[in-house]
Write an enzyme that holds these catalytic residues in place. Structure first.
Site, PDB file in Angstrom:
ATOM      1  N   LYS A   1      -6.865  -0.024  12.244  1.00 59.09           N
ATOM      2  CA  LYS A   1      -5.569   0.107  11.274  1.00 59.09           C
ATOM      3  C   LYS A   1      -4.614   0.788  12.287  1.00 59.09           C
ATOM      4  O   LYS A   1      -3.364   0.297  12.442  1.00 59.09           O
ATOM      5  CB  LYS A   1      -5.838   0.672   9.791  1.00 59.09           C
ATOM      6  CG  LYS A   1      -4.724   0.054   9.041  1.00 59.09           C
ATOM      7  CD  LYS A   1      -5.114   0.519   7.703  1.00 59.09           C
ATOM      8  CE  LYS A   1      -5.958  -0.762   7.063  1.00 59.09           C
ATOM      9  NZ  LYS A   1      -6.352  -0.459   5.664  1.00 59.09           N
TER      10      LYS A   1
ATOM     11  N   PRO B   1       6.371  -7.411   3.421  1.00 62.27           N
ATOM     12  CA  PRO B   1       6.641  -6.797   4.769  1.00 62.27           C
ATOM     13  C   PRO B   1       5.733  -5.443   4.921  1.00 62.27           C
ATOM     14  O   PRO B   1       5.495  -4.884   3.809  1.00 62.27           O
ATOM     15  CB  PRO B   1       8.051  -6.092   4.669  1.00 62.27           C
ATOM     16  CG  PRO B   1       8.483  -6.182   3.309  1.00 62.27           C
ATOM     17  CD  PRO B   1       7.702  -7.421   2.418  1.00 62.27           C
TER      18      PRO B   1
ATOM     19  N   LYS C   1      10.612 -16.283 -18.592  1.00 68.48           N
ATOM     20  CA  LYS C   1       9.160 -15.898 -19.002  1.00 68.48           C
ATOM     21  C   LYS C   1       8.293 -17.217 -18.881  1.00 68.48           C
ATOM     22  O   LYS C   1       8.663 -18.324 -19.596  1.00 68.48           O
ATOM     23  CB  LYS C   1       9.010 -15.222 -20.260  1.00 68.48           C
ATOM     24  CG  LYS C   1       7.581 -14.652 -20.475  1.00 68.48           C
ATOM     25  CD  LYS C   1       7.493 -14.087 -21.972  1.00 68.48           C
ATOM     26  CE  LYS C   1       6.057 -13.936 -22.433  1.00 68.48           C
ATOM     27  NZ  LYS C   1       5.960 -13.816 -23.974  1.00 68.48           N
TER      28      LYS C   1
ATOM     29  N   ILE D   1       5.406  -1.957   5.513  1.00 65.63           N
ATOM     30  CA  ILE D   1       6.634  -1.003   5.779  1.00 65.63           C
ATOM     31  C   ILE D   1       5.904  -0.206   6.933  1.00 65.63           C
ATOM     32  O   ILE D   1       7.059   0.443   7.708  1.00 65.63           O
ATOM     33  CB  ILE D   1       6.767  -0.274   4.449  1.00 65.63           C
ATOM     34  CG1 ILE D   1       7.221  -1.192   3.522  1.00 65.63           C
ATOM     35  CG2 ILE D   1       8.008   0.861   4.491  1.00 65.63           C
ATOM     36  CD1 ILE D   1       7.259  -0.638   1.912  1.00 65.63           C
TER      37      ILE D   1
ATOM     38  N   PHE E   1      -1.629   6.047   5.902  1.00 63.93           N
ATOM     39  CA  PHE E   1      -2.917   6.233   5.042  1.00 63.93           C
ATOM     40  C   PHE E   1      -3.744   4.769   5.222  1.00 63.93           C
ATOM     41  O   PHE E   1      -3.172   3.879   5.376  1.00 63.93           O
ATOM     42  CB  PHE E   1      -2.825   6.600   3.482  1.00 63.93           C
ATOM     43  CG  PHE E   1      -2.624   7.814   3.194  1.00 63.93           C
ATOM     44  CD1 PHE E   1      -3.719   8.545   2.783  1.00 63.93           C
ATOM     45  CD2 PHE E   1      -1.447   8.465   3.116  1.00 63.93           C
ATOM     46  CE1 PHE E   1      -3.518   9.942   2.476  1.00 63.93           C
ATOM     47  CE2 PHE E   1      -1.160   9.958   3.067  1.00 63.93           C
ATOM     48  CZ  PHE E   1      -1.993  10.467   2.641  1.00 63.93           C
TER      49      PHE E   1
ATOM     50  N   ASN F   1      -1.305  -2.132  -8.619  1.00 62.89           N
ATOM     51  CA  ASN F   1      -2.587  -1.703  -8.211  1.00 62.89           C
ATOM     52  C   ASN F   1      -2.832   0.018  -8.929  1.00 62.89           C
ATOM     53  O   ASN F   1      -1.875   0.255  -9.535  1.00 62.89           O
ATOM     54  CB  ASN F   1      -2.755  -1.360  -6.645  1.00 62.89           C
ATOM     55  CG  ASN F   1      -1.585  -0.757  -5.954  1.00 62.89           C
ATOM     56  OD1 ASN F   1      -1.300   0.565  -6.471  1.00 62.89           O
ATOM     57  ND2 ASN F   1      -0.814  -1.310  -5.597  1.00 62.89           N
TER      58      ASN F   1
ATOM     59  N   LYS G   1      -1.106  -0.707  13.522  1.00 61.79           N
ATOM     60  CA  LYS G   1       0.117  -0.516  12.670  1.00 61.79           C
ATOM     61  C   LYS G   1       1.028   0.225  13.675  1.00 61.79           C
ATOM     62  O   LYS G   1       2.112   0.432  13.329  1.00 61.79           O
ATOM     63  CB  LYS G   1      -0.024   0.346  11.372  1.00 61.79           C
ATOM     64  CG  LYS G   1      -0.933  -0.542  10.481  1.00 61.79           C
ATOM     65  CD  LYS G   1      -0.425  -0.454   9.096  1.00 61.79           C
ATOM     66  CE  LYS G   1      -1.090  -1.203   8.064  1.00 61.79           C
ATOM     67  NZ  LYS G   1      -0.730  -1.408   7.060  1.00 61.79           N
TER      68      LYS G   1
HETATM   69  N1  CTP Z   1       1.599  -0.088   4.051  1.00 62.89           N
HETATM   70  C1  CTP Z   1       2.727  -0.367   3.991  1.00 62.89           C
HETATM   71  N2  CTP Z   1       3.333  -1.658   3.754  1.00 62.89           N
HETATM   72  C2  CTP Z   1       2.469  -2.502   3.431  1.00 62.89           C
HETATM   73  C3  CTP Z   1       1.095  -2.200   3.417  1.00 62.89           C
HETATM   74  C4  CTP Z   1       0.610  -0.984   3.613  1.00 62.89           C
HETATM   75  O1  CTP Z   1       3.744   0.700   4.518  1.00 62.89           O
HETATM   76  N3  CTP Z   1       2.908  -3.541   3.251  1.00 62.89           N
HETATM   77  C5  CTP Z   1       1.045   1.185   4.436  1.00 62.89           C
HETATM   78  C6  CTP Z   1       0.530   2.146   3.360  1.00 62.89           C
HETATM   79  O2  CTP Z   1       1.483   2.882   2.743  1.00 62.89           O
HETATM   80  C7  CTP Z   1      -0.724   2.858   4.207  1.00 62.89           C
HETATM   81  C8  CTP Z   1      -0.887   1.938   5.429  1.00 62.89           C
HETATM   82  O3  CTP Z   1      -0.023   0.938   5.394  1.00 62.89           O
HETATM   83  O4  CTP Z   1       0.009   3.984   4.594  1.00 62.89           O
HETATM   84  C9  CTP Z   1      -2.225   1.403   4.905  1.00 62.89           C
HETATM   85  O5  CTP Z   1      -2.333   0.633   4.008  1.00 62.89           O
HETATM   86  P1  CTP Z   1      -3.753  -0.150   3.464  1.00 62.89           P
HETATM   87  O6  CTP Z   1      -3.691  -0.586   1.935  1.00 62.89           O
HETATM   88  O7  CTP Z   1      -4.872   0.792   3.699  1.00 62.89           O
HETATM   89  O8  CTP Z   1      -3.749  -1.325   4.509  1.00 62.89           O
HETATM   90  P2  CTP Z   1      -3.127  -2.434   4.391  1.00 62.89           P
HETATM   91  O9  CTP Z   1      -2.123  -2.772   5.528  1.00 62.89           O
HETATM   92  O10 CTP Z   1      -2.946  -3.074   3.113  1.00 62.89           O
HETATM   93  O11 CTP Z   1      -4.659  -3.287   5.158  1.00 62.89           O
HETATM   94  P3  CTP Z   1      -5.696  -3.850   4.363  1.00 62.89           P
HETATM   95  O12 CTP Z   1      -5.277  -4.326   3.148  1.00 62.89           O
HETATM   96  O13 CTP Z   1      -6.230  -4.866   5.315  1.00 62.89           O
HETATM   97  O14 CTP Z   1      -6.744  -2.818   4.215  1.00 62.89           O
END
Ligand code: CTP
Length: 397
Positions: free
Chosen positions: A337, A303, A286, A305, A323, A208, A341
């Site tokens: 969220k 997962p 590959k 985190i 975040f 990303n 979470k």
């Molecule tokens: N995060 C994480 N592990 C993941 C996905 C997200 O620890 N597998 C944490 C990010 O570091 C951030 C928060 O979760 O602090 C939210 O990330 P975000 O991308 O906004 O949310 P998503 O969980 O991906 O939710 P969505 O895609 O539905 O918006």
């Protein structure tokens, strides 16, 4: 605070030397004693009289001053301090240090010392960006020298860019951090940062647009307040900050394992843009083009985190900060969220393409906690990081 700390302050020759006068006051306000050394060039910008008046101590200036040698040799002078601060650190002084020259008092002290050294560079932007200076910085960092700044900004020479000396209070904070002081001294904080790379095969991956800028700035700001920082980072564009423990990972699963291994911590900030999905059964060899058309990629969920750590029964950090990168209904989605979470604070940011936030230099944050929501103005990522670090310090008490 810097109670009873002895600081040897070397003032180099640059227009920023005037800020060294304020720095002396700020250091003394916090209880430090300041022994000033004024280089010959430094004395062209500030007078020995003003330096000694503010420091309340004699100014050292000449290597061959026999009276000083009788009273206190340069070896002794360089070692009697708890920390040597060089502000402004000029390109010339840094070059001398990198090469190990000892042809005046400042460079001799810096070569003779076994005390930690903090540099606050100040110079013209071209001088800062010059390959020679950049080489010297790499050498000095490798030698264990700490840096604060330089900052971006307008410079006395009329140019704009990196080269402006850090402000006195930033130098004080860096001095406190170098000495293990500061409001977060003795606290361990974990920070995740950067993108993750999820392999498709040995040469391809899904990623990303995260640059790691916000997470890196947060780790630096926490460190500047004295925290012991564990920085778990995916493959980011920018270098990790100084003075933190860096753990490099590629995928979300590696990041989770690294986070679990790094706990316990007093607080944890999850700034990484973790990939939500990985490719099921990523290939060990590959993938080749075939006549059968495009390969079908299947995904499985990674997962979470932040959610995993927030839900920990034993060893959950006292403060868990996440975040929320959103493009629509930012506050509503981020509030949901936070509940989903199970973290304590969520920093919501609008990452719609028009905002330029993802991969950019600024961030517009709404802090969501059990006390409600608080919209911050649009700030540089460094300023967001400083605010957050101070809030974390206040919350941990
Ligand atoms: N995060 C994480 N592990 C993941 C996905 C997200 O620890 N597998 C944490 C990010 O570091 C951030 C928060 O979760 O602090 C939210 O990330 P975000 O991308 O906004 O949310 P998503 O969980 O991906 O939710 P969505 O895609 O539905 O918006």
């Amino acid at each position: 605070m810097l109670e009873s700390r002895r600081i040897l302050l070397i003032i180099g020759g640059g227009i920023a030397a005037y800020k060294a006068l304020d720095l002396i006051r700020r250091l003394r306000e916090r209880g430090a004693s300041v022994t000033p050394v004024l280089t010959q060039a430094g004395a062209e910008f500030v007078t020995p009289l003003s330096v000694s008046a503010l420091a309340g101590e004699k100014v050292f200036g000449d290597l061959f001053d026999l009276t000083d040698e009788a009273e206190m040799g340069h070896i002794e002078l360089s070692r009697s301090a708890d920390l040597i601060v060089v502000a402004p650190a000029t390109a010339d002084l840094m070059a001398k240090m990198a090469q190990g020259h000892a042809n005046d008092l400042a460079s001799t002290l810096l070569l003779a010392t076994d005390t930690p050294v903090l540099l606050a560079p100040a110079m013209n932007v071209r001088m800062w960006e010059h390959a020679a200076t950049q080489r010297n910085i790499v050498t000095l960092r490798g030698d264990g020298i700490a840096f604060v700044g330089p900052n971006d900004g307008d410079m006395a020479c009329g140019e704009f860019g990196p080269g402006r000396m850090a402000e006195p209070l930033e130098i004080v904070a860096a001095a406190e951090a170098a000495l293990g002081e500061g409001p977060l001294a003795g606290r361990r904080v974990l920070v995740t940062s950067g993108p993750t790379h999820e392999p498709i095969d040995p040469v391809r991956y899904i990623a990303n647009r995260s640059s790691g800028a916000q997470g890196t700035a947060i780790a630096a700001a926490l460190r500047a307040l004295g925290a012991e920082v564990v920085f778990v980072t995916g493959p980011a564009d920018i270098a990790p900050p100084e003075g933190v423990e860096v753990i490099r990972v590629q995928s979300a699963r590696e990041m989770l394992a690294a986070v679990e291994a790094a706990l316990p911590a007093d607080a944890a900030v999850f700034a990484a843009a973790v990939a939500d999905w990985r490719v099921r059964g990523a290939s060990d060899s590959k993938l080749k083009k075939t006549k059968g058309g495009l390969p079908a990629l299947e995904f499985e969920e990674n997962p979470d985190i932040l959610a995993t750590v927030s839900a920990m029964k034993a060893g959950r950090p006292g403060l868990v900060v996440g975040f929320a990168a959103e493009t629509d209904d930012v506050v509503e989605n981020a509030t949901a969220k936070r509940a989903r979470k199970g973290c304590d604070w969520i920093l919501a940011n609008d990452v719609s393409p028009g905002t330029g936030i993802m991969g950019g230099a600024e961030n517009a944050i709404t802090l969501i906690s059990e006390d409600g929501t608080e919209a911050w103005p649009r700030l540089s990522k460094a300023e967001v990081a400083k605010r957050l670090a101070h809030r974390i310090a206040a919350a941990l008490g």
